[in-house]
Write a protein that holds these residues in place. Sequence first.
Motif, short mmCIF file in Angstrom:
data_model
loop_
_atom_site.label_atom_id
_atom_site.label_comp_id
_atom_site.label_asym_id
_atom_site.label_seq_id
_atom_site.Cartn_x
_atom_site.Cartn_y
_atom_site.Cartn_z
N THR A 64 -5.03 59.07 -13.15
CA THR A 64 -4.64 58.85 -14.54
C THR A 64 -5.40 57.70 -15.20
O THR A 64 -5.16 57.40 -16.37
CB THR A 64 -3.13 58.57 -14.63
OG1 THR A 64 -2.81 57.42 -13.82
CG2 THR A 64 -2.32 59.77 -14.12
N GLU A 65 -6.30 57.06 -14.46
CA GLU A 65 -7.06 55.93 -15.00
C GLU A 65 -8.09 56.42 -16.01
O GLU A 65 -8.82 57.38 -15.75
CB GLU A 65 -7.76 55.20 -13.85
CG GLU A 65 -8.62 54.02 -14.27
CD GLU A 65 -7.83 52.98 -15.02
OE1 GLU A 65 -8.13 52.76 -16.21
OE2 GLU A 65 -6.90 52.40 -14.42
N THR A 66 -8.15 55.76 -17.17
CA THR A 66 -9.09 56.19 -18.22
C THR A 66 -10.31 55.27 -18.34
O THR A 66 -11.27 55.62 -19.03
CB THR A 66 -8.37 56.24 -19.58
OG1 THR A 66 -7.80 54.96 -19.87
CG2 THR A 66 -7.27 57.30 -19.56
N PRO A 111 -14.75 56.18 -16.48
CA PRO A 111 -14.49 57.59 -16.17
C PRO A 111 -15.43 58.20 -15.14
O PRO A 111 -15.00 58.99 -14.29
CB PRO A 111 -14.62 58.29 -17.53
CG PRO A 111 -15.40 57.33 -18.39
CD PRO A 111 -15.03 55.97 -17.91
#
Length: 238
Positions: free
Chosen positions: A102-104, A107
């Motif tokens: 879920t890390e933005t 990328p």
Amino acid sequence: MRTDLPLAQELAELTARLADLLLTRESAEDAVQSLAQAAKEAIPHASGAGATLIDPRGRKTSTGATDDVVLEADRLQYEMGQGLCLSAWAEDRTQIIADIETETRWPEWTEAVSALGVRSALSTPLTAGATPIGALKVYSDKPGTFTDRDVRLLEMLARPAAVMLANVQARDAAERASAMMSEAVADRDAINLATGILMERERLGPDDALSRIISLSRLRQRALRDIAQDLVSGRPVL
């Protein structure tokens, strides 16, 4: 590392061990490897840990890792120019990823390390004085692994470690400078002797004798000092 100890006592024991580990190592490369191992032992639910020294241009100069996944995750950071520990170093503050999925931020890097099985990560800068000299990081194959205690412990561990590593780096630099100076003096002495030999043997002036040595170096595609040492020792200049 015993996690049932109060944090201050745990850190004191770890710092004492670090001093023995880091300050007795022969090089910065050995020292960061020892620091990586200490970080993994300090946070036992981490699946791997690493430490990296970074120069002012963002290039790694020394690196240590406990596991192959850490080496690969770090390699991807430097290849892509983005990632957790690069940001910890550049921004001089701790970075944490609760879940890679879920890390933005970062990328490209998070997509690549997700394929390695990394799910969470924590990195803090190694800062000596006011200068970040690298980063310390731990990875886990489970999401949401790292607690507030882990963050505090890694940050507190990084402070004395950075000072010790800066000392190791300074010692390495001094040893390299000393070796280079000794080599330069030896080269100069050999060239001076060789120049004198040619002056005597071929009745040349000092400038012409030195020019002859330089010409031989270019002709034979060999270092100037090697040509000079051959002349001094009486060996054929091949």
